[in-house]
Design a protein around this motif. Structure first.
Motif, mmCIF file in Angstrom:
data_model
loop_
_atom_site.group_PDB
_atom_site.id
_atom_site.type_symbol
_atom_site.label_atom_id
_atom_site.label_comp_id
_atom_site.label_asym_id
_atom_site.label_seq_id
_atom_site.Cartn_x
_atom_site.Cartn_y
_atom_site.Cartn_z
ATOM 1 N N THR A 485 0.518 -0.969 0.037
ATOM 2 C CA THR A 485 -0.009 0.163 0.458
ATOM 3 C C THR A 485 0.661 1.219 0.127
ATOM 4 N N TRP A 486 2.255 1.446 0.698
ATOM 5 C CA TRP A 486 3.180 2.718 0.967
ATOM 6 C C TRP A 486 3.370 2.275 -0.510
ATOM 7 N N LEU A 487 3.633 1.487 -0.948
ATOM 8 C CA LEU A 487 4.992 1.462 -1.650
ATOM 9 C C LEU A 487 3.600 2.007 -3.418
ATOM 10 N N ALA A 488 2.988 1.756 -3.224
ATOM 11 C CA ALA A 488 1.594 2.695 -4.273
ATOM 12 C C ALA A 488 1.371 3.710 -4.395
ATOM 13 N N ALA A 489 1.745 3.948 -2.526
ATOM 14 C CA ALA A 489 1.450 5.195 -2.302
ATOM 15 C C ALA A 489 2.088 6.701 -2.789
ATOM 16 N N VAL A 490 3.364 6.162 -3.095
ATOM 17 C CA VAL A 490 4.576 6.482 -3.767
ATOM 18 C C VAL A 490 3.891 7.432 -5.109
ATOM 19 N N GLU A 491 2.833 6.250 -6.237
ATOM 20 C CA GLU A 491 2.831 7.490 -7.411
ATOM 21 C C GLU A 491 1.371 8.165 -6.652
ATOM 22 N N TYR A 492 0.533 7.516 -5.544
ATOM 23 C CA TYR A 492 -0.455 8.550 -5.578
ATOM 24 C C TYR A 492 -0.211 9.511 -4.121
ATOM 25 N N MET A 493 0.058 9.563 -3.567
ATOM 26 C CA MET A 493 0.908 10.833 -2.386
ATOM 27 C C MET A 493 1.087 12.016 -3.504
ATOM 28 N N GLU A 494 2.097 11.469 -4.319
ATOM 29 C CA GLU A 494 3.376 12.378 -5.181
ATOM 30 C C GLU A 494 2.065 12.908 -6.005
ATOM 31 N N TRP A 536 14.732 8.549 5.436
ATOM 32 C CA TRP A 536 15.182 7.815 5.656
ATOM 33 C C TRP A 536 13.858 6.951 7.261
ATOM 34 N N GLY A 537 14.434 5.617 7.701
ATOM 35 C CA GLY A 537 13.736 5.294 8.458
ATOM 36 C C GLY A 537 14.770 3.899 9.548
ATOM 37 N N VAL A 538 12.905 3.573 10.565
ATOM 38 C CA VAL A 538 13.752 2.338 11.219
ATOM 39 C C VAL A 538 14.091 0.535 10.655
ATOM 40 N N THR A 539 13.439 0.641 9.958
ATOM 41 C CA THR A 539 13.450 0.020 8.935
ATOM 42 C C THR A 539 12.625 0.546 7.363
ATOM 43 N N GLU A 540 13.187 -0.330 6.215
ATOM 44 C CA GLU A 540 13.037 0.251 4.887
ATOM 45 C C GLU A 540 11.861 0.830 4.194
ATOM 46 N N ASN A 541 11.130 0.072 5.403
ATOM 47 C CA ASN A 541 9.361 0.187 5.169
ATOM 48 C C ASN A 541 9.294 1.866 5.639
ATOM 49 N N GLY A 542 9.639 1.994 7.632
ATOM 50 C CA GLY A 542 9.136 3.328 7.584
ATOM 51 C C GLY A 542 10.182 4.232 6.438
ATOM 52 N N TRP A 543 11.671 3.810 5.874
ATOM 53 C CA TRP A 543 11.787 4.892 5.395
ATOM 54 C C TRP A 543 11.040 5.006 4.067
ATOM 55 N N VAL A 544 10.274 3.507 3.335
ATOM 56 C CA VAL A 544 9.560 4.409 2.563
ATOM 57 C C VAL A 544 8.139 4.961 2.545
ATOM 58 N N ILE A 545 8.020 5.035 3.753
ATOM 59 C CA ILE A 545 6.694 5.926 4.551
ATOM 60 C C ILE A 545 7.429 7.230 4.550
ATOM 61 N N CYS A 546 8.220 7.447 4.916
ATOM 62 C CA CYS A 546 9.253 8.982 5.278
ATOM 63 C C CYS A 546 8.673 9.750 3.260
ATOM 64 N N TYR A 547 9.563 8.678 2.998
ATOM 65 C CA TYR A 547 9.436 8.750 1.549
ATOM 66 C C TYR A 547 8.448 9.144 0.614
ATOM 67 N N VAL A 548 7.432 8.915 0.808
ATOM 68 C CA VAL A 548 6.104 9.313 0.583
ATOM 69 C C VAL A 548 5.911 10.844 1.008
ATOM 70 N N TRP A 549 5.756 10.726 2.304
ATOM 71 C CA TRP A 549 5.297 11.331 2.708
ATOM 72 C C TRP A 549 5.626 13.067 2.373
ATOM 73 N N SER A 550 7.333 13.179 2.357
ATOM 74 C CA SER A 550 7.884 13.369 1.927
ATOM 75 C C SER A 550 7.870 14.531 0.365
ATOM 76 N N LEU A 551 7.060 13.602 -0.361
ATOM 77 C CA LEU A 551 7.160 13.861 -2.375
ATOM 78 C C LEU A 551 5.446 14.201 -1.662
ATOM 79 N N PHE A 552 4.586 14.219 -0.695
ATOM 80 C CA PHE A 552 3.379 14.513 -0.137
ATOM 81 C C PHE A 552 3.197 16.108 -0.449
ATOM 82 N N PHE A 553 4.479 16.396 0.524
ATOM 83 C CA PHE A 553 4.866 18.045 1.013
ATOM 84 C C PHE A 553 5.579 18.823 -0.369
ATOM 85 N N TYR A 554 6.444 18.427 -0.772
ATOM 86 C CA TYR A 554 7.348 18.927 -1.746
ATOM 87 C C TYR A 554 5.966 18.568 -3.254
#
Length: 993
Positions: A485-494, A536-554
């Motif tokens: 879900t978070w991987l798909a959100a990379v494009e949707y949240m952007e 970045w994140g404690v786990t790779e999934n945490g990194w993806v979540i941080c990446y997604v919200w950064s994209l949303f803000f940008y």
């Protein structure tokens, strides 16, 4: 010796020579019934063997033989399987042979009759051995014939056979024989196949020319809009009928061809309804003549003009008063201006009574135009009728006939091109680098935000295959260790962030001003880039979540960049004076699209930089596996570099663009509004609501195409490079595609202000070409994916990119701001752009659930949708002064829409829907000219009043004023025609003091 057939002995040698030399005579029996019988027999044989095998299996006493092939020792079963294998091989051979024969075409009856007649005429072949060509036992054996001749162009060959039959009848009637080297038999007519092909091509070319040009000629003669659409319908029906008759196209192909032909007619012909203005002029004349029939021949102005002017002009003026006698291609406004000019030139012969040309207005009803001297009129024409929009007779370019428009536009553009070229050359001679500096300041800097946005957003799509590549973060980005879900959100949240920014910043830009919107966008994008670089994140999934919200803000900053860049770039193209500028009329579109095309340069730099970074951090190789360290360095450095550029952009917009909101502030002050102009928003949806359908709907359709363009690449790369696991080939093809797109960007920038092509036609043709380039591979998907035709597939990929940029992608960005008034321009642009991103979101979701070929089936129809909403609801603002639109808006804002008569309601600059609603009925060139002079008088009086107040010690520091337009002649004219002007009162006060 020169005849090919007679060189061989009679019988089979001669018969074989004839068939070998004439491809259409290569016909043979297919023995369809025998083949079917053999297949049925073999089918039954296999069925019997299958039943026997089943019986053996059921009688098996040792289950181990049934569970292990290697241990099966039942010889009876093994023999039966061998028999089945041999029978199935023979069965498949029979099926394949029958299927191949079924695909073969039957020879034409004409060719069968021709060969039969030759055999009968020769008489050297046994009848039993040629009876397959004859009618035997009441059965037509020719129905069982197949031809092994497959023409390369069946449609051309089919038409050629028809020509051959026609010529055969002609030669038979006149007892002549065409020249041939095949046979000397005088009864045998032989024609050259090459001649038939050339004749068929010539005939088809003639038919195509007739079908294309005939509707154009007829539509230029017919003036009723409804009848014009009927003609288009009839022409399309004739075209489809011709395609059906002269080709063997499939039903879907005929439908697509008909739809394309109709669209071409609508784009190139249907959009030129010049007759609308003519009907409005006739209605006005009819009312005028009906009020007083005597006016027709007793008008003193008309009679005086007829006495003094040459007879041709006199007849022309009389015809301009007669409804029904006005020439079809003559503009009423042009005639009115001609008559007005003639009246002014004849002013010395008139009796003005108390309103003498150089005396005071004693009655208060003095017509200001009649008081103009020749010098004054030249001044006002120079100010109000610039030579890039009006010809020497004062006729607006939209009122000219097609031929006049072409001559006028070419003359005007040539003059402007020479002026610009000489200016660039002068700059170059003074400083060789000054043209580059000028381009950087006026084109690059206004679009720097979009350039950075294009860089980053393009990078998101390029980095995903790197993260999914072998050795990188494949387990995470392919959903094995990270949440899908978070991987798909990379494009949707952007995309969601961009939509939020487009609407939110669009509103804020109209509320707080353009400058603060630009600063806010750059600041948000800078913070977003810092977040993306450090994500970045404690786990790779945490990194993806941080990446997604950064994209949303940008994305919020990116979204706001669309309305802010478009509106500020457009409004800065408009001069600050009272009179419109040539830069606005001739180069407004170029200025805005030149900023927009920086998006393409951002994509190009991103792709080049990613390739270089990967080579640097991956030991000079682009081949997998890629280490996580190399992927991390490539990703983070690629985001850090634009962060530096964005920080500089914050500085530049804060300290170097302090006048970005000047036009908005002036518009708000004129409307006496301090915050957000909600009244203007309501009025915009009331008066310009259909335009929102055009700008938002077209942008929605365009973004489906924009994302659909990527469909081509993955398909042809898999064919060209089977088994490829490297991401570099995809990046290189992206690089080529961006280069092609840049060509489209620049060509759009050069032609978008051309009055003969312009915004609306460019957008419609772009949609049409994208529709064609997607629909062709949709219905022949496997054909174009095959290795032998993948190059054509690539060509369509690059052409679709070109026409997307040289069409809707550039035009939607411009017109979404241009067709709306200044107070809510950013809001309207933001809403339209958000609709476009909804199209991108729709494409992203839709493509996840349908197959590649189905995507090609779906995408083209968005092109037709975009073309349709453009045709119906989008006005063509090419060559229209932006200040003239603002002038019309002031009338609407004051509740006096019907009092405005200027070119903003000229049918040339209205949509079909607005013409249908009757908006164009208010256009009156003569009344508008008078109106503009009176508006200038009001501005002049305000200027004089301000001067009087300043002289009295009352200073107005709230607003900048430009009094440079008040030349001595203009001021003198206003003074002598307005006895109670502030200047005269001030002079009187000075005199008394």
């Amino acid at each position: 010796a020169k005849y090919a057939v007679e060189r061989f002995r009679p019988g089979y040698p001669r018969f074989a020579t004839l068939i070998g030399r004439r491809e259409q005579f290569r016909m043979f029996r297919q023995f369809a019934e025998v083949r079917m019988r053999l297949i049925l027999y073999k089918q039954d044989e296999i069925s019997v063997l299958e039943a026997e095998l089943l019986a053996i299996d059921n009688a098996e006493e040792r289950p181990l033989f049934l569970g292990a092939r290697r241990r099966d020792q039942n010889q009876q079963r093994l023999d039966k399987l061998r028999q089945l294998d041999a029978a199935l091989i023979e069965y498949d051979r029979l099926l394949d042979s029958a299927e191949r024969n079924t695909r073969r075409k039957q020879p034409t009856p004409y060719d069968v009759d021709s060969l039969r007649h030759w055999v009968q005429n020769e008489g050297f072949l046994a009848r039993d051995e040629t009876k397959y060509l004859n009618y035997m036992d009441g059965l037509d054996n020719s129905l069982d014939l197949v031809s092994i001749y497959e023409p390369s162009e069946p449609d051309i060959q089919s038409l050629g056979r028809r020509i051959e039959r026609l010529l055969g009848r002609i030669f038979t009637r006149f007892k002549k024989r065409p020249t041939t080297t095949l046979t000397k038999d005088q009864s045998f007519l032989v024609f050259s196949d090459e001649d038939f092909v050339r004749g068929a091509r010539a005939l088809l070319a003639s038919l195509a020319i007739v079908l294309l040009l005939t509707p154009v000629v007829i539509l230029n003669v017919v003036h009723k809009t409804a009848l014009r659409f009927v003609i288009i319908f009839v022409a399309a029906a004739a075209f489809v009928s011709m395609v059906t008759i002269f080709s063997k196209a499939k039903a879907v192909e005929i439908f697509v061809a008909g739809a394309t032909y109709t669209a071409v007619l609508v784009v190139f012909v249907g959009g030129n309804v010049i007759v609308d203005l003519y009907h409005q002029a006739l209605s006005l004349l009819l009312v005028e003549a009906g009020n007083n029939m005597a006016f027709l021949f007793k008008s003193s102005a008309l009679v005086n003009a007829a006495k003094l002017l040459n007879p041709v002009l006199a007849v022309h003026l009389i015809l301009s008063r007669l409804p029904g006698l006005l020439p079809p291609q003559t503009s009423y406004s042009a005639l009115a201006k001609d008559e007005c000019t003639a009246n002014i030139e004849m002013a010395e012969y008139r009796d003005y009574g108390p309103a003498a040309p150089h005396g005071p207005d004693m009655t208060g009803t003095h017509n200001p135009i009649h008081d103009l001297t020749s010098n004054e009129r030249q001044i006002f024409d120079y100010l109000l009728k610039p030579d890039d929009s009006y010809n020497e007779r004062g006729v607006y370019w939209g009122d000219m006939s097609w031929s006049e428009q072409i001559r006028f536009v070419m003359k005007s553009d040539t003059k402007e091109t020479k002026r610009e070229a000489s200016s660039v050359w002068a700059m170059f001679k003074n400083d060789p680098l000054s043209p580059i500096s000028y381009y950087f300041k006026n084109m690059v800097l206004p679009g720097a935000g979009l350039g950075l946005e294009g860089y980053v957003l393009f990078s998101i799509g390029n980095l995903k295959p790197l993260f999914q590549a072998k050795g990188s973060f494949a387990d995470c980005w392919k959903g094995k260790t990270c949440n899908e879900t978070w991987l798909a959100a990379v494009e949707y949240m952007e995309i969601s962030g961009i939509i939020v920014g487009q609407i939110l910043v669009g509103i804020l830009g109209d509320w707080l001003g353009r400058r603060w919107g630009l600063i806010q966008d750059a600041t948000i994008m800078f913070i977003g880039l810092v977040m993306l670089t450090a994500a970045w994140g404690v786990t790779e999934n945490g990194w993806v979540i941080c990446y997604v919200w950064s994209l949303f803000f940008y994305g919020i900053g990116v979204g706001g960049e669309y309305p802010m860049t478009a509106t500020s770039g457009m409004e800065n193209a408009v001069g600050s004076g009272k009179i419109s500028t040539k830069e606005d009329r001739l180069h407004r579109g170029r200025k805005v699209t030149s900023a927009f095309l920086m998006q393409g340069w951002g994509q190009l730099f991103n792709q080049v930089l990613l390739i270089l970074l990967l080579l640097i951090f991956h030991h000079g190789s682009g081949n997998p596996p890629y280490s996580k360290l190399a992927a991390q360095w490539t990703y983070r450095v690629s985001f850090a570099i634009p962060a530096v550029g964005t920080l500089w952009l914050v500085y530049y917009r804060t300290y170097k663009m302090k006048s970005a909101g000047k036009q908005l502030a002036a518009a708000k002050k004129k409307s006496k509004v301090t915050g957000y102009d909600t009244d203007s928003l309501k009025l915009t949806f009331t008066y310009f609501g259909p335009r929102m359908i055009a700008t938002a709907g077209a942008w929605f359709a365009n973004d489906v195409f924009f994302y659909g363009n990527k469909l081509f690449q993955s398909e042809f790369i898999s064919v060209i490079l089977p088994g490829n696991t490297s991401i570099v080939p995809g990046w290189l093809y992206n690089l080529i595609n961006v280069g092609v797109s840049l060509v489209g960007y620049y060509l759009a920038s050069f032609l978008i202000d051309n009055k003969l092509y312009g915004r609306k036609r460019m957008q419609m043709i772009g949609f049409l070409m994208d529709f064609i380039l997607f629909v062709i591979p949709a219905f022949h998907f496997e054909y174009y994916k095959s290795p032998g035709h993948v190059r054509e597939f690539q060509t369509m990929y690059f052409l679709s990119s070109f026409f997307n940029q040289f069409g809707p992608n550039a035009v939607t960005f411009l017109v979404a701001a241009e067709v709306y008034p200044t107070p809510i321009r950013a809001t309207a642009h933001g809403i339209s752009a958000a609709a476009g991103k909804l199209g991108a979101l729709t494409a992203a979701v839709m493509y996840s659930y349908i197959s590649p070929q189905m995507r090609f089936y779906v995408v083209p129809w968005f092109g037709l949708m975009g073309m349709l909403v453009t045709l119906l609801f989008l006005p063509d603002t090419t060559g229209l002064d932006l200040k003239e639109q603002e002038r019309r808006w002031q009338y609407i804002r004051a509740g006096r829409e019907s009092d405005y008569h200027g070119i903003a309601v000229h049918p040339k600059h209205l949509s079909y829907w607005e013409r249908f609603k009757g908006v164009g009925k208010y256009y009156d060139a003569d009344a508008d000219y008078k109106q503009k002079i009176e508006e200038m008088r009001a501005d002049w009086e305000a200027s004089e009043a301000r001067k009087a107040n300043e002289k009295a010690g009352h200073w107005d520091d709230d607003e900048e004023h430009d009094d440079s337009v008040w030349s001595s002649d203009v001021s003198t004219f206003f003074e002598k025609t307005k006895g109670n002007s502030p200047t005269l009162r001030a002079k009187e006060k000075d005199f008394t003091e």
